[in-house]
Design an enzyme around this catalytic site. Structure first.
Site, PDB file in Angstrom:
ATOM      1  N   HIS A  22      14.471   3.563 -16.732  1.00 17.30           N
ATOM      2  CA  HIS A  22      13.607   3.642 -15.544  1.00 17.30           C
ATOM      3  C   HIS A  22      14.274   4.478 -14.458  1.00 17.30           C
ATOM      4  O   HIS A  22      15.483   4.710 -14.495  1.00 17.30           O
ATOM      5  CB  HIS A  22      13.305   2.241 -14.993  1.00 17.30           C
ATOM      6  CG  HIS A  22      12.271   1.496 -15.785  1.00 17.30           C
ATOM      7  ND1 HIS A  22      12.606   0.728 -16.885  1.00 17.30           N
ATOM      8  CD2 HIS A  22      10.924   1.429 -15.662  1.00 17.30           C
ATOM      9  CE1 HIS A  22      11.491   0.210 -17.392  1.00 17.30           C
ATOM     10  NE2 HIS A  22      10.459   0.611 -16.679  1.00 17.30           N
TER      11      HIS A  22
ATOM     12  N   ARG B 288       5.105   3.041  -4.535  1.00 18.17           N
ATOM     13  CA  ARG B 288       4.744   3.979  -5.615  1.00 18.17           C
ATOM     14  C   ARG B 288       3.464   3.528  -6.309  1.00 18.17           C
ATOM     15  O   ARG B 288       2.531   4.309  -6.495  1.00 18.17           O
ATOM     16  CB  ARG B 288       5.884   4.062  -6.647  1.00 18.17           C
ATOM     17  CG  ARG B 288       7.022   4.979  -6.237  1.00 18.17           C
ATOM     18  CD  ARG B 288       8.160   4.888  -7.256  1.00 18.17           C
ATOM     19  NE  ARG B 288       8.799   3.584  -7.136  1.00 18.17           N
ATOM     20  CZ  ARG B 288       9.891   3.359  -6.400  1.00 18.17           C
ATOM     21  NH1 ARG B 288      10.503   4.343  -5.803  1.00 18.17           N
ATOM     22  NH2 ARG B 288      10.390   2.143  -6.284  1.00 18.17           N
TER      23      ARG B 288
ATOM     24  N   LYS C 208      14.677   1.485  -9.246  1.00 16.37           N
ATOM     25  CA  LYS C 208      14.304   0.164  -9.797  1.00 16.37           C
ATOM     26  C   LYS C 208      15.408  -0.849  -9.527  1.00 16.37           C
ATOM     27  O   LYS C 208      16.584  -0.565  -9.736  1.00 16.37           O
ATOM     28  CB  LYS C 208      14.035   0.277 -11.299  1.00 16.37           C
ATOM     29  CG  LYS C 208      13.538  -1.038 -11.886  1.00 16.37           C
ATOM     30  CD  LYS C 208      12.865  -0.855 -13.217  1.00 16.37           C
ATOM     31  CE  LYS C 208      12.389  -2.183 -13.790  1.00 16.37           C
ATOM     32  NZ  LYS C 208      11.366  -2.824 -12.967  1.00 16.37           N
TER      33      LYS C 208
ATOM     34  N   GLY D  14      10.733  -5.845 -16.655  1.00 14.83           N
ATOM     35  CA  GLY D  14       9.744  -6.862 -17.048  1.00 14.83           C
ATOM     36  C   GLY D  14       9.171  -6.538 -18.422  1.00 14.83           C
ATOM     37  O   GLY D  14       8.900  -7.436 -19.237  1.00 14.83           O
TER      38      GLY D  14
ATOM     39  N   GLY E 228       1.325  -7.360 -10.756  1.00 14.43           N
ATOM     40  CA  GLY E 228       2.138  -6.436 -11.538  1.00 14.43           C
ATOM     41  C   GLY E 228       3.611  -6.548 -11.202  1.00 14.43           C
ATOM     42  O   GLY E 228       4.458  -5.998 -11.903  1.00 14.43           O
ATOM     43  N   THR E 229       3.909  -7.260 -10.108  1.00  7.81           N
ATOM     44  CA  THR E 229       5.296  -7.423  -9.649  1.00  7.81           C
ATOM     45  C   THR E 229       6.178  -7.970 -10.767  1.00  7.81           C
ATOM     46  O   THR E 229       5.786  -8.914 -11.458  1.00  7.81           O
ATOM     47  CB  THR E 229       5.329  -8.416  -8.463  1.00  7.81           C
ATOM     48  OG1 THR E 229       4.380  -7.990  -7.494  1.00  7.81           O
ATOM     49  CG2 THR E 229       6.712  -8.514  -7.848  1.00  7.81           C
ATOM     50  N   THR E 230       7.380  -7.412 -10.912  1.00  7.25           N
ATOM     51  CA  THR E 230       8.315  -7.926 -11.916  1.00  7.25           C
ATOM     52  C   THR E 230       9.524  -8.566 -11.222  1.00  7.25           C
ATOM     53  O   THR E 230       9.610  -8.585  -9.992  1.00  7.25           O
ATOM     54  CB  THR E 230       8.784  -6.811 -12.864  1.00  7.25           C
ATOM     55  OG1 THR E 230       9.514  -5.839 -12.107  1.00  7.25           O
ATOM     56  CG2 THR E 230       7.619  -6.142 -13.560  1.00  7.25           C
TER      57      THR E 230
ATOM     58  N   ALA F 137       0.801  -1.235   0.000  1.00  4.69           N
ATOM     59  CA  ALA F 137       0.000   0.000   0.000  1.00  4.69           C
ATOM     60  C   ALA F 137       0.829   1.277   0.000  1.00  4.69           C
ATOM     61  O   ALA F 137       0.423   2.277  -0.590  1.00  4.69           O
ATOM     62  CB  ALA F 137      -0.944  -0.010   1.208  1.00  4.69           C
ATOM     63  N   SER F 138       1.984   1.252   0.626  1.00  2.00           N
ATOM     64  CA  SER F 138       2.770   2.486   0.726  1.00  2.00           C
ATOM     65  C   SER F 138       3.696   2.685  -0.468  1.00  2.00           C
ATOM     66  O   SER F 138       4.368   3.714  -0.569  1.00  2.00           O
ATOM     67  CB  SER F 138       3.589   2.501   2.019  1.00  2.00           C
ATOM     68  OG  SER F 138       4.748   1.700   1.858  1.00  2.00           O
TER      69      SER F 138
HETATM   70  P1  NAD Z   1       7.904   0.192  -4.305  1.00  2.00           P
HETATM   71  O1  NAD Z   1       9.187  -0.296  -3.729  1.00  2.00           O
HETATM   72  O2  NAD Z   1       7.603   1.663  -4.294  1.00  2.00           O
HETATM   73  O3  NAD Z   1       6.677  -0.551  -3.576  1.00  2.00           O
HETATM   74  C1  NAD Z   1       6.675  -1.906  -3.198  1.00  2.00           C
HETATM   75  C2  NAD Z   1       5.874  -2.001  -1.895  1.00  2.00           C
HETATM   76  O4  NAD Z   1       5.657  -3.392  -1.582  1.00  2.00           O
HETATM   77  C3  NAD Z   1       6.610  -1.368  -0.697  1.00  2.00           C
HETATM   78  O5  NAD Z   1       5.735  -0.473  -0.052  1.00  2.00           O
HETATM   79  C4  NAD Z   1       6.919  -2.569   0.193  1.00  2.00           C
HETATM   80  O6  NAD Z   1       6.905  -2.270   1.573  1.00  2.00           O
HETATM   81  C5  NAD Z   1       5.771  -3.514  -0.183  1.00  2.00           C
HETATM   82  N1  NAD Z   1       6.028  -4.906   0.210  1.00  2.00           N
HETATM   83  C6  NAD Z   1       7.164  -5.632   0.051  1.00  2.00           C
HETATM   84  N2  NAD Z   1       7.012  -6.852   0.617  1.00  2.00           N
HETATM   85  C7  NAD Z   1       5.763  -6.890   1.140  1.00  2.00           C
HETATM   86  C8  NAD Z   1       5.018  -7.878   1.861  1.00  2.00           C
HETATM   87  N3  NAD Z   1       5.543  -9.078   2.155  1.00  2.00           N
HETATM   88  N4  NAD Z   1       3.751  -7.582   2.232  1.00  2.00           N
HETATM   89  C9  NAD Z   1       3.205  -6.381   1.929  1.00  2.00           C
HETATM   90  N5  NAD Z   1       3.862  -5.403   1.269  1.00  2.00           N
HETATM   91  C10 NAD Z   1       5.134  -5.654   0.876  1.00  2.00           C
HETATM   92  O7  NAD Z   1       7.849  -0.364  -5.793  1.00  2.00           O
HETATM   93  P2  NAD Z   1       6.903   0.067  -7.012  1.00  2.00           P
HETATM   94  O8  NAD Z   1       7.617   1.044  -7.874  1.00  2.00           O
HETATM   95  O9  NAD Z   1       5.534   0.384  -6.510  1.00  2.00           O
HETATM   96  O10 NAD Z   1       6.893  -1.304  -7.837  1.00  2.00           O
HETATM   97  C11 NAD Z   1       6.481  -2.540  -7.247  1.00  2.00           C
HETATM   98  C12 NAD Z   1       6.615  -3.650  -8.282  1.00  2.00           C
HETATM   99  O11 NAD Z   1       5.732  -3.408  -9.391  1.00  2.00           O
HETATM  100  C13 NAD Z   1       8.015  -3.782  -8.906  1.00  2.00           C
HETATM  101  O12 NAD Z   1       8.260  -5.158  -9.139  1.00  2.00           O
HETATM  102  C14 NAD Z   1       7.876  -3.021 -10.221  1.00  2.00           C
HETATM  103  O13 NAD Z   1       8.820  -3.425 -11.197  1.00  2.00           O
HETATM  104  C15 NAD Z   1       6.486  -3.408 -10.604  1.00  2.00           C
HETATM  105  N6  NAD Z   1       5.802  -2.514 -11.577  1.00  2.00           N
HETATM  106  C16 NAD Z   1       5.040  -3.135 -12.522  1.00  2.00           C
HETATM  107  C17 NAD Z   1       4.283  -2.386 -13.413  1.00  2.00           C
HETATM  108  C18 NAD Z   1       3.354  -3.104 -14.387  1.00  2.00           C
HETATM  109  O14 NAD Z   1       2.659  -2.445 -15.170  1.00  2.00           O
HETATM  110  N7  NAD Z   1       3.281  -4.439 -14.324  1.00  2.00           N
HETATM  111  C19 NAD Z   1       4.323  -0.983 -13.355  1.00  2.00           C
HETATM  112  C20 NAD Z   1       5.122  -0.374 -12.375  1.00  2.00           C
HETATM  113  C21 NAD Z   1       5.848  -1.161 -11.474  1.00  2.00           C
END
Ligand code: NAD
Length: 269
Positions: A158, A15, A162, A168, A101-103, A12-13
């Site tokens: 990026h 980006r 990242k 991904g 969406g995780t990569t 939730a917190s």
């Molecule tokens: P980020 O680091 O800002 O956010 C990730 C969040 O996940 C953090 O707040 C972290 O505390 C939380 N987290 C980690 N482990 C956790 C757990 N066990 N339980 C609950 N929360 C947990 O990263 P981001 O920029 O938001 O990107 C997240 C992922 O999404 C990356 O893998 C990124 O590459 C991917 N992404 C995919 C797309 C898409 O379109 N598929 C677009 C943007 C980002």
């Protein structure tokens, strides 16, 4: 209220998490019913609207995913590979659609996601934007029309935070180029060039990564021939495009048969 799917946002917190929460809170097609963060995070127990610096929205952040998922019809998950594989099993248990969406997912993670998809609907895409998914289709078509005299290079940029490379999305584009050519990406992939690499090997698909500042995501697919070059480009300037795609996937997944789907399925392209 009853027919509007309830969604949980994990990470939730993050980006993407915060972007998803903002869009979900404004949506009249779904409602936000839960927010998950990792244990020990400063937001646990707080109202997520307040934690984000705004007005309360009546949903507090929890570190208990199963409890949150049990109330939801969909889980929208942009976290880390280790968290995502755990969420896949829990979302399947809760019979909730899991939008991933995780990569940076490795073979062992993909195998566990595949196992969860035997009992649940999973929509997974390295990039959830409409424009980018169209670029994937175009890449496949162009690669199919050209032979290996045209070198394929994928260049991505990026933001500095990242953690994985190639992105991904770059890998999705590489898979599309490989599929167009009728080869396996694993065999054709060339990345991380440095030093005396020797001449370019015919038929390879090259990857380069730029990291810096706050770049949301840029991808070029270059087809370089002798005396001419085709460049297909997608520029993302707002991460809301990924969040909108993910929320659309959460709605689309309702009532689908168990299995793994991607954004091509959701968008019908
Ligand atoms: P980020 O680091 O800002 O956010 C990730 C969040 O996940 C953090 O707040 C972290 O505390 C939380 N987290 C980690 N482990 C956790 C757990 N066990 N339980 C609950 N929360 C947990 O990263 P981001 O920029 O938001 O990107 C997240 C992922 O999404 C990356 O893998 C990124 O590459 C991917 N992404 C995919 C797309 C898409 O379109 N598929 C677009 C943007 C980002």
């Amino acid at each position: 209220m009853g027919d509007i799917p309830g969604i949980v946002v994990t990470g939730a917190s993050g980006r993407m998490g915060q972007t998803l929460i903002r869009l979900a809170a404004e949506s009249d097609k779904l409602r936000l019913v839960g927010c998950v963060e990792r244990a020990g995070h400063g937001w646990i127990g707080r109202d997520v609207g307040e934690a984000m610096g705004g007005a309360p929205i009546g949903v507090s952040v929890t570190d208990d995913p199963l409890e949150a998922f049990a109330k939801a019809q969909a889980v929208v998950d942009f976290t880390s590979p280790a968290a995502t594989v755990e969420f896949a099993a829990l979302a399947a248990q809760a019979r909730a659609v899991h939008v991933i969406g995780t990569t940076g997912l490795e073979a062992e993670h993909l195998a566990r996601i595949e196992a969860a998809s035997r009992h649940a609907v999973i929509v997974r895409a390295g990039n959830m934007s409409l424009g980018l998914n169209l670029l994937v289709r175009l890449t496949q078509k162009v690669a199919a029309a050209l032979d290996a005299d045209w070198d394929v290079e994928i260049v991505e940029a990026h933001h500095r935070m990242k953690v994985d490379a190639p992105s991904g999305t770059a890998l999705m584009l590489g898979e599309a180029a490989a599929a167009g050519r009728g080869v396996a990406l694993d065999a054709a992939k060339a990345s991380g060039r440095d030093g005396i690499t020797g001449a370019r090997e015919r038929g390879t698909i090259g990857f380069s990564a730029i990291r810096g500042g706050d770049i949301v995501g840029e991808h070029d697919v270059i087809f370089a021939g002798m005396g001419e070059r085709i460049v297909l480009r997608h520029l993302a300037t707002d991460r809301a495009i990924f969040a909108r795609g993910a929320l659309r996937a959460a709605l689309w997944g309702q009532g689908q048969k168990p299995g793994q789907y991607d954004m091509m399925d959701v968008l019908g392209i």
